[in-house]
Motif scaffolding. Structure first.
Motif, PDB file in Angstrom:
ATOM      1  N   CYS A 150       0.831  -1.207   0.000  1.00  0.00           N
ATOM      2  CA  CYS A 150       0.000   0.000   0.000  1.00  0.00           C
ATOM      3  C   CYS A 150       0.865   1.257   0.000  1.00  0.00           C
ATOM      4  N   LEU A 151       0.475   2.234  -0.828  1.00  0.00           N
ATOM      5  CA  LEU A 151       1.212   3.492  -0.909  1.00  0.00           C
ATOM      6  C   LEU A 151       0.823   4.452   0.199  1.00  0.00           C
ATOM      7  N   GLY A 152      -0.370   4.248   0.736  1.00  0.00           N
ATOM      8  CA  GLY A 152      -0.912   5.228   1.680  1.00  0.00           C
ATOM      9  C   GLY A 152      -1.453   6.452   0.970  1.00  0.00           C
ATOM     10  N   CYS A 153      -2.076   6.275  -0.201  1.00  0.00           N
ATOM     11  CA  CYS A 153      -2.614   7.430  -0.937  1.00  0.00           C
ATOM     12  C   CYS A 153      -3.994   7.815  -0.418  1.00  0.00           C
ATOM     13  N   ARG A 154      -4.670   6.890   0.220  1.00  0.00           N
ATOM     14  CA  ARG A 154      -5.947   7.128   0.902  1.00  0.00           C
ATOM     15  C   ARG A 154      -7.141   7.304  -0.019  1.00  0.00           C
ATOM     16  N   GLN A 158     -11.465   7.401   0.867  1.00  0.00           N
ATOM     17  CA  GLN A 158     -12.467   8.320   0.321  1.00  0.00           C
ATOM     18  C   GLN A 158     -13.580   7.560  -0.383  1.00  0.00           C
ATOM     19  N   LYS A 171       2.068   2.409  10.685  1.00  0.00           N
ATOM     20  CA  LYS A 171       2.607   1.888   9.420  1.00  0.00           C
ATOM     21  C   LYS A 171       2.330   2.811   8.244  1.00  0.00           C
ATOM     22  N   GLU A 172       1.466   3.814   8.441  1.00  0.00           N
ATOM     23  CA  GLU A 172       1.107   4.764   7.379  1.00  0.00           C
ATOM     24  C   GLU A 172       0.593   4.075   6.123  1.00  0.00           C
ATOM     25  N   VAL A 173      -0.117   2.989   6.325  1.00  0.00           N
ATOM     26  CA  VAL A 173      -0.815   2.344   5.220  1.00  0.00           C
ATOM     27  C   VAL A 173      -2.264   2.154   5.652  1.00  0.00           C
TER      28      VAL A 173
ATOM     29  N   GLN C  16      -8.452  12.855   5.441  1.00  0.00           N
ATOM     30  CA  GLN C  16      -7.427  12.070   4.759  1.00  0.00           C
ATOM     31  C   GLN C  16      -6.595  12.908   3.801  1.00  0.00           C
ATOM     32  N   HIS C  74       2.566  13.615   0.386  1.00  0.00           N
ATOM     33  CA  HIS C  74       1.363  13.209   1.089  1.00  0.00           C
ATOM     34  C   HIS C  74       1.312  11.700   1.320  1.00  0.00           C
ATOM     35  N   LEU C  75       1.905  10.931   0.418  1.00  0.00           N
ATOM     36  CA  LEU C  75       1.825   9.474   0.508  1.00  0.00           C
ATOM     37  C   LEU C  75       2.401   8.971   1.823  1.00  0.00           C
ATOM     38  N   GLY C  76       1.769   7.927   2.375  1.00  0.00           N
ATOM     39  CA  GLY C  76       2.327   7.287   3.555  1.00  0.00           C
ATOM     40  C   GLY C  76       3.668   6.641   3.233  1.00  0.00           C
ATOM     41  N   HIS C  77       3.791   6.106   1.999  1.00  0.00           N
ATOM     42  CA  HIS C  77       5.022   5.442   1.579  1.00  0.00           C
ATOM     43  C   HIS C  77       5.436   5.923   0.199  1.00  0.00           C
ATOM     44  N   ARG C  80       7.199   3.761  -2.354  1.00  0.00           N
ATOM     45  CA  ARG C  80       6.515   2.716  -3.109  1.00  0.00           C
ATOM     46  C   ARG C  80       5.785   3.280  -4.330  1.00  0.00           C
ATOM     47  N   SER C  81       5.931   4.566  -4.594  1.00  0.00           N
ATOM     48  CA  SER C  81       5.099   5.172  -5.644  1.00  0.00           C
ATOM     49  C   SER C  81       5.430   4.621  -7.025  1.00  0.00           C
ATOM     50  N   ARG C 353       4.672  17.589   7.911  1.00  0.00           N
ATOM     51  CA  ARG C 353       4.846  17.134   6.536  1.00  0.00           C
ATOM     52  C   ARG C 353       3.712  17.611   5.630  1.00  0.00           C
TER      53      ARG C 353
END
Lengths: 245, 149, 396
Positions: A150-154, A158, A171-173, C16, C74-77, C80-81, C353
């Protein structure tokens, strides 16, 4: 911490995984030969008329899955619906209902509890929007998250109409209900069903005709949440009031 | 053609970049990606590998048949053991490693039986203040067989 | 719970998408708008806006380089983009971003700028010194052919790229609108008008930005401003703004008239939590006032100095208005509960951030990049005269 290391090791070698399972005293996750993806299709039945708002499910879920505090894979809402107009219910869910509910009385209302969890939709809007395939529908009917991918783009948060997803702050995912995949794949029921004292929640295997829960679906009026969203929700509610959203 | 040589160079640059991308993509794609759908197939097993916390009532019943006998005939016959006693998978693995703590009935019973307008009307509920006046519930009721007399 | 009014699903309390995701459509909008202004000259042969052609391209390029940064931050990771490129999910609106972005950056913007500047680059590669010389030499790709014939080919290729570029610019920003417009769970976003509204607001903001950049550039270089050019840009700004405003009003009226299940909840939000940013900033200060200023210029001829002032004010207010529009879409769409029973609050942090500080930095960064680009590739170079006999005779 344990889980992260575990995942890492799992990625390295199957032998490491087996060792960890052994050390943790858990029979290795049912190997593919025992648990057949094609034989199951999971869902849940929630009976509003049986829910007493004790919060056992919320606590058990949190213990079973180490849910970060303040976030919920399952939660319970308390509805107070005026006889008229019905569209303005008063809804509360203090800490997700984890510690139960105060007995707030609102005049001329009907009151009931509504347990909520991921609906494991057949046409999941959250899976549809995931840009990389980090959340997905499994062949056995679950919506899961690959937390190492998971990138954590969220975007999925939504897209979920039910508010079932949250971002794991450590973990920010994204994270969500797995319908206790690690349990149901071993023949156990989910933690929430295991601890529900009144049987208000029942795990159902829609592909297993011998599952007695089929009888409930056949003989009762059931509803899903927000049917107009057409998500193919597989959490079926018995005795659901139309004011519930 | 000679006059457009620079355009061919730029095109070659783009094509090279595209080829490099395709090669890198081949390299970094997870091995099991696409096994069952557009996701990493091995993620399923990884998620299934999580250790359990609640052992499940059938596991408890394997040893505690004395308690079961009492429970089976009572109003609480269908309640999972861990609904009150908490997660006991560790205890089930090694009874010496983790001992269940007996829950405080004043808190435990109230969770279900404290009166609340949202509870189903037929469900037995009391206002604990009036009902017991602060007395522990198990001074009168036995949780495994709550009926008195 | 703090900042919550009514009932939110427990996981909904926290927003979010932050101010960084407000910047993302704002910045890509500026790119698309600036490019479309440039293509006015190239494809639609609006000769009057020629002085802004190269400036518009460099502006688009500068902002385009920054566009993915708020997303990355903004991405958590962020690490991994790359998965967006390696395993794009074909049902996801967001998955295409990487490809649309690369296409637009490399094939459209880079190529068009490169072709337009090739003669300058070749000449500079021979005259410049030091590091700059090496940069120019790299940019020539080893081809120093600037014969009339080869420049005519460039002119033709550039024309084709611009023609491809216009739908690409539409794609880039209409697509950003689709990311929001296709979320059926969110009634504030979910409308087929969203991509079109985004597109026209993008054009409005891009044109306003290039107009201001042009005015500023002339001022800094202490040169005479080309009023015919400025008037033409202002006229186009007015036209696109009228369309944009009509579309937004159509959306609003449609929502009010339909009064669907979400209407009461959204209406309450607009009258309370979004009142300042939506009604005051976006609609009144950011749309009505600049529209009135621009409209006045269509019916009455003010003096040059007054016009410059009016255009400057209109441009500035437009940018504020469009930013407010992005804010209201992105933040507004997360302030209400999907149960329609409550509202939460967005707390803008400062030095985190996703706080205000990185947002301000990200808004300054494109201007630094554009400044760099201008130093490297001056838009007002004397050599900038289109080859006669190409697609069209350029008059510079």
């Amino acid at each position: 911490m344990e889980v992260t290391r575990r995942h890492l090791l799992l990625l390295l070698t199957p032998a490491a995984a087996a060792f960890l399972d052994h050390r943790n005293g858990v029979s290795a996750a049912a190997p593919e030969s025992k648990y057949k993806l094609a034989d199951h299709y999971w869902g849940m039945i929630v009976d509003i008329a049986k829910c007493i708002g004790c919060g056992n499910c919320v606590r058990a879920c949190s213990q079973e899955n180490a849910v970060p505090s303040g976030y919920f894979r399952t939660w319970v809402e308390r509805y107070s619906v005026p006889d008229y107009p019905e569209e303005h219910p008063i809804v509360e869910s203090p800490n997700g209902g984890m510690e139960g509910f105060p007995n707030t009385e609102h005049k001329n209302t009907k009151n009931f509890f509504v347990p909520k969890l991921c609906n494991h939709c057949e046409h999941s809007p959250c899976v549809q929007v995931c840009p990389v395939g980090a959340t997905f529908e499994t062949p056995d009917g679950l919506v899961l998250v690959d937390k190492t991918y998971c990138l954590g783009c969220r975007y999925c948060v939504q897209a979920c109409p039910y508010g079932c997803r949250y971002i794991d702050p450590h973990k920010e995912v994204v994270d969500k209900c797995t319908l206790c995949y690690h349990r149901i794949s071993q023949g156990l029921t989910t933690a929430c069903c295991e601890t529900c004292p009144t049987g208000a929640r029942l795990l159902v295997d829609l592909k297993n005709p011998k599952d007695p829960v089929h009888e409930i679906l056949r003989t009762n009026a059931v509803q899903v949440l927000k049917p107009h969203m057409a998500t193919g929700s597989k959490v079926y509610y018995k005795s659901l009031d139309q004011s519930v959203r | 053609m000679k006059e457009a040589a620079h355009l061919i160079r730029v095109a070659a640059l783009f094509v090279t970049a595209l080829l490099v991308f395709l090669l890198v993509r081949q390299k970094v794609m997870p091995a099991t990606f696409g096994q069952y759908g557009h996701f990493r197939g091995s993620a399923l097993e990884e998620i299934r590998a999580r250790p359990i916390a609640f052992a499940g009532r059938p596991t408890c019943e394997m040893c505690h048949d004395d308690q079961l006998k009492v429970l089976k005939t009572s109003k609480h016959a269908n309640i999972g053991c861990e609904a009150c006693h908490g997660p006991q998978a560790k205890h089930a693995d090694d009874t010496a490693a983790a001992k269940p703590i007996l829950p405080d009935t004043k808190l435990l019973c109230a969770r279900c039986h404290e009166a609340n307008a949202a509870k189903p009307p037929k469900f037995p509920q009391v206002l604990s203040k009036d009902h017991s006046g602060g007395e522990a519930c198990n001074s009168c009721h036995q949780p495994h067989s709550p009926k008195i007399g | 719970m703090h900042g919550v009014e009514g009932f939110m699903y427990p996981n909904e309390v926290e927003l979010q998408w932050s101010i960084l995701i407000v910047l993302y459509p704002f910045i890509t909008g500026l790119v698309a708008g600036a490019f479309i202004l440039a293509s006015l000259e190239r494809v639609f042969r609006v000769e009057a806006v020629k002085p802004t052609y190269r400036l518009a391209l460099l502006t688009a390029f500068g902002f385009m380089l920054v566009a993915p940064l708020p997303l990355q931050l903004h991405l958590g990771h962020p690490e991994r983009s790359y998965e967006m490129f390696t395993t794009p999910h074909k049902t996801s609106a967001m998955a295409m971003f990487g490809f649309v972005y690369m296409w637009y950056l490399a094939v459209v913007l880079f190529l068009e700028i490169w072709l337009d500047y090739r003669k300058d680059i070749v000449l500079l590669a021979q005259s410049a010194t030091g590091l700059k010389r090496w940069i120019y030499r790299l940019l020539t790709l080893g081809s120093y052919n600037v014969s009339d014939k080869s420049l005519a080919i460039d002119e033709r290729a550039g024309y084709i790229i611009t023609v491809i570029g216009i739908p690409s610019a539409f794609l880039l920003h209409g697509y950003v609108g689709f990311i929001f417009g296709s979320v059926k769970a969110n009634p504030w976003w979910s409308t087929p008008l969203m991509p079109i509204v985004f597109l026209f607001s993008a054009m409005v903001s891009g044109i306003a930005l290039v107009m201001l950049m042009y005015m500023a550039a002339v001022k800094i270089r202490k040169q005479q401003i080309d009023m015919r050019c400025l008037d033409t840009i202002a006229r186009y700004l007015f036209y696109t703004f009228v369309i944009d405003f009509s579309l937004e009003m159509l959306d609003l009226i449609h929502r009010m008239y339909e009064s669907g299940e979400s209407f009461q909840s959204l209406d309450f939000m607009v009258h309370t939590r979004l009142f300042f940013s939506q009604v005051l900033l976006q609609i009144i200060a950011g749309t009505c006032v600049p529209l009135a200023l621009l409209a006045a210029n269509q019916v009455y001829r003010f003096s040059d100095a007054t016009r410059r002032l009016m255009y400057g004010a209109a441009g500035g207010l437009t940018l504020i208005g469009i930013f407010a529009m992005r804010w209201n879409v992105v933040i507004g769409g997360q302030l209400f509960s999907k149960s329609f029973l409550g509202y939460t609050t967005y707390k803008l942090e400062f030095a985190t951030r996703e706080g205000l500080l990185p947002a301000v930095f990200l808004m300054i960064l494109p201007f630094v990049i554009i400044w760099g680009l201008i130093t490297l590739l001056p838009p007002w170079s004397a050599t900038h005269a289109r080859v006669v006999g190409g697609q069209h005779g350029g008059v510079s």
